[in-house]
Design a protein around this motif. Structure first.
Motif, PDB file in Angstrom:
ATOM      1  N   ALA A 330      32.778  23.703 -34.270  1.00 36.26           N
ATOM      2  CA  ALA A 330      33.776  24.025 -33.583  1.00 36.26           C
ATOM      3  C   ALA A 330      34.426  22.814 -32.764  1.00 36.26           C
ATOM      4  N   ALA A 332      37.389  21.489 -32.205  1.00 37.93           N
ATOM      5  CA  ALA A 332      38.291  21.743 -31.423  1.00 37.93           C
ATOM      6  C   ALA A 332      38.031  22.459 -29.862  1.00 37.93           C
ATOM      7  N   ALA A 333      36.918  23.293 -30.091  1.00 35.94           N
ATOM      8  CA  ALA A 333      36.364  23.961 -28.966  1.00 35.94           C
ATOM      9  C   ALA A 333      35.544  23.308 -28.218  1.00 35.94           C
ATOM     10  N   GLU A 403      35.284  30.363 -25.725  1.00 33.78           N
ATOM     11  CA  GLU A 403      35.705  30.056 -27.228  1.00 33.78           C
ATOM     12  C   GLU A 403      34.514  29.432 -28.002  1.00 33.78           C
ATOM     13  N   ARG A 407      32.742  31.161 -31.173  1.00 34.91           N
ATOM     14  CA  ARG A 407      32.581  30.212 -32.323  1.00 34.91           C
ATOM     15  C   ARG A 407      31.138  30.386 -32.857  1.00 34.91           C
ATOM     16  N   GLY A 510      45.397  26.569 -24.220  1.00 32.91           N
ATOM     17  CA  GLY A 510      44.652  27.145 -25.645  1.00 32.91           C
ATOM     18  C   GLY A 510      44.931  28.387 -26.110  1.00 32.91           C
ATOM     19  N   GLY A 513      45.670  29.335 -30.176  1.00 35.04           N
ATOM     20  CA  GLY A 513      45.094  28.442 -30.833  1.00 35.04           C
ATOM     21  C   GLY A 513      45.832  27.275 -30.821  1.00 35.04           C
ATOM     22  N   GLU A 516      43.857  24.038 -30.393  1.00 34.91           N
ATOM     23  CA  GLU A 516      43.121  23.629 -31.894  1.00 34.91           C
ATOM     24  C   GLU A 516      44.167  23.065 -33.061  1.00 34.91           C
ATOM     25  N   HIS A 517      45.479  23.796 -33.024  1.00 38.54           N
ATOM     26  CA  HIS A 517      46.378  23.263 -33.858  1.00 38.54           C
ATOM     27  C   HIS A 517      46.769  21.831 -33.611  1.00 38.54           C
ATOM     28  N   GLU A 520      43.999  19.440 -34.750  1.00 38.28           N
ATOM     29  CA  GLU A 520      44.012  19.605 -36.188  1.00 38.28           C
ATOM     30  C   GLU A 520      43.834  18.442 -36.995  1.00 38.28           C
ATOM     31  N   VAL A 528      37.505  21.227 -39.667  1.00 44.05           N
ATOM     32  CA  VAL A 528      37.740  22.331 -38.787  1.00 44.05           C
ATOM     33  C   VAL A 528      37.050  23.344 -39.054  1.00 44.05           C
TER      34      VAL A 528
END
Length: 662
Positions: A330, A332-333, A403, A407, A510, A513, A516-517, A520, A528
């Protein structure tokens, strides 16, 4: 524009380092703060430019020049801005600017030359961190990687006339060299395996490979890189330098813990997400080490009595969360928690600095209490930071920590999730223990619990309130904690308020998402973390909220409502209490197993035998032989004409006798 981002604080460093002795504090502070603010403005402009590009092509590259060419190796001094590095430069320059502004008031009691030296180091620290996150290849990253290590040594040991500070600086430097040795080997192996050091080229090369099912070359590369990360980001077994780093000025602690050095290891793994994704065994190690570090540091922080050390172990624990996220894929988290953590951890450290500032250097929580009424702005801002890190809904820490835990659970690592949840409980408990001991109650500065005598703690736990002559900490003019206190100066108060606002709103970016997007493209789709099932999201969130409030409730009972119950608990579990108070004796184990054997081998073996007897003996022996021979030859040169004539006569007789004999 990318070159300007690290160049501006570097110019600030050059000016203060070169002319700091000749200018006033106001000029030194203005130069340093202006350089950081200008860098932040350029970073924002670069972000706007980046966002205007299409998501699949969001990258701005600036190759300043070709740095070196040797055989198959060509390395450019290349800077690259993508969504990941954009987040990092905003954190470094944004939080860094606030810490610089705060420092103008906190360090104001220093002499002009020391004041300028401090700000020159601070600017240089930011410069190297920006080089680290903007570097497009391993070699440029390594320049920043080593640079922040150097600056941490300079800033932790800023009050170098104090032995504990200079020792802490050396400890940080040496421990990080151990991790950096692994990092260098990993970089060399990257070039050997892929023939390049460029991050994007390595990612493209490894994308064509299948993830390793056994421990192969990619796994070895990532493991060596992770060893470097354990040093920079203070994970087991190289976490021991970070708590001692509290010997530096409090704004330095905030900069190291929130915006710069300790986040480097997390960023490095995120930057090489594709590489790590092809080494699942290494990722498992990363997740386990991160979880173990989070739990270990959380238990230690539960009993520490130095206000800054509680926060230091909190940082180690939160970094463990970030590595847990990286280990379960994870990415991005993990970066999201790095981003939110920067706000509330900077707020907590600077808030503790305001407390220390008001109490003329006092750092022992047991000698505080009742500060809520006298330091209202400090209290309320600090409370917001504590609520954020505890994971209270609506604040920054809740979004990012929840998050990570979600995850972790969804990826099937239920044991790691459970340990992470326990760590969250500890976090809320020790943070509100700190709040209640420092700001609530009515303990006098002399009041130390009989169940927690000060003598139980190592000496390093209690740095003396005063500094050596000429290196005094800043003061509000209230030298006695008994007297009337008031909040910090405007520059410090302003920063606390801004960071408190950030600790409230930072997590909302956040939602849905979006964070995270945005990240990416930096991680590539395959790296991801894919969520298999999100049906448990709401139940997991509820569990996290319950745990956060349970931790706050425990702290409220033991440290606000019934402190005698906490003393009784410590007495009942005295062995465990001493174990945690002495940090699992890790420093003592390292000293006995590593430091002392090296010292004994160096002194009794290498010095007294090899150096003194062998090397010095050989050199001195050669000198004595030459000296003795010279002494004998010198006796032949007496300066007496009679002796010379006699020797000449004897020589002639001997030669003639020899020939007559033949």
């Amino acid at each position: 524009m990318l070159l300007l981002i690290p160049l501006l604080p570097f110019l600030g460093f050059l000016i203060n380092a070169s002319f700091g002795r000749r200018v006033t504090k106001a000029v030194s502070g203005a130069v340093a703060c202006g350089a950081m603010i200008a860098s932040f403005v350029v970073s924002c402009a670069a972000l706007v430019r980046l966002v205007s590009l299409e998501p699949e092509s969001r990258a701005i590259v600036n190759q300043v020049y070709t740095w070196l060419t040797s055989g198959d190796l060509t390395v450019g001094l290349t800077l690259r801005l993508d969504p990941l590095s954009a987040v990092m430069i905003l954190v470094v320059t944004g939080i860094g600017s606030l810490i610089h502004i705060y420092s103008t008031a906190y360090m104001h009691e220093e002499r002009d030359s020391e004041y300028a030296r401090y700000f020159s180091y601070l600017n240089l620290f930011a410069t190297f961190m920006l080089v680290l996150v903007l570097g497009a290849n391993f070699l440029v990253m390594f320049v920043g990687w080593e640079g922040v290590g150097l600056c941490s040594y300079l800033l932790i040991g800023f009050w170098f006339q104090k032995k504990s500070a200079s020792d802490a600086g050396k400890k940080a430097f040496i421990v990080n060299r151990i991790g950096d040795y692994g990092f260098i080997l990993g970089v060399l192996l990257v070039f050997t395996r892929f023939g390049t050091l460029d991050f994007q080229e390595v990612a493209r090369a490894v994308s064509g490979l299948s993830p390793e099912t056994t421990f192969g070359t990619v796994s070895l590369i990532t493991l060596l890189l992770f060893i470097g990360a354990t040093g920079k980001s203070a994970q087991i077994p190289l976490f021991v330098w970070l708590p001692d780093a509290m010997e530096g000025p409090t704004p330095v602690s905030a900069l190291i813990h929130a915006a710069t050095m300790v986040t480097a290891g997390v960023y490095m793994i995120g930057r090489n997400a594709v590489l790590f994704s092809h080494a699942p065994e290494t990722l498992t190690i990363v997740a386990v080490i991160g979880t173990a570090t989070a739990l270990m540091a959380g238990t230690i922080g539960l009993v520490q009595n130095d206000i800054k050390r509680v926060l230091a172990y909190s940082t180690v624990s939160q970094l463990g969360y970030m590595f847990l996220a990286m280990g379960v894929g994870a990415y991005a988290a993990g970066i999201f928690h790095l981003y939110t953590h920067a706000f509330f951890k900077a707020l907590l450290f600077l808030g503790s600095g305001a407390v220390i500032h008001a109490l003329a250097g006092e750092q022992d929580l047991r000698r505080m209490g009742g500060l809520k009424k006298e330091l209202p702005i400090t209290y309320w801002t600090f409370l917001i930071g504590a609520l954020a890190i505890a994971g209270v809904p609506g604040l920054a820490g809740f979004f990012s920590k929840d998050e990570i835990l979600a995850r972790t659970f969804e990826s099937g690592h239920t044991i790691l999730w459970a340990v992470g949840l326990l760590t969250a409980l500890l976090t809320a408990t020790y943070m509100f223990r700190l709040v209640f001991l420092a700001f609530h109650g009515d303990r006098t500065p002399e009041a130390v619990s009989p169940e927690h005598p000060k003598e139980q703690e190592p000496a390093a736990q209690h740095p003396t309130p005063t500094r050596p002559a000429g290196h005094q900490p800043p003061s509000t003019g209230h030298q006695a904690p008994h007297g009337h206190l008031h909040d910090a100066p405007p520059a410090m108060t302003f920063v606390l308020i801004v960071l408190a606002i950030g600790s409230v709103v930072a997590g909302w970016v956040g939602l849905g998402g979006r964070f995270e997007h945005f990240l990416e493209p930096s991680f590539a789709p395959e790296s991801v973390h894919a969520v298999a099932d999100s049906s448990a999201e709401i139940p997991l969130m509820i569990v996290s909220i319950v745990v956060a409030f349970a931790g706050i409730g425990l702290a409220t009972y033991y440290f606000l409502k019934s402190r005698r119950a906490a003393d009784a608990m410590a007495a009942r579990f005295a062995g465990l209490y001493r174990l945690l108070l002495n940090k699992y004796y890790v420093d003592e184990i390292y000293d006995a197993a590593i430091v002392q054997p090296i010292r004994i081998t160096s002194e009794d073996g290498l010095w007294k035998v090899v150096d003194v007897r062998v090397i010095d003996g050989a050199v001195n022996g050669a000198g004595e032989i030459i000296g003795g021979s010279s002494e004998l030859l010198r006796r032949l040169q007496t300066g007496s004409v009679r002796a010379y004539a006699a020797s000449l006569f004897v020589g002639v007789v001997l030669i003639l006798g020899y020939y007559l004999w033949l």
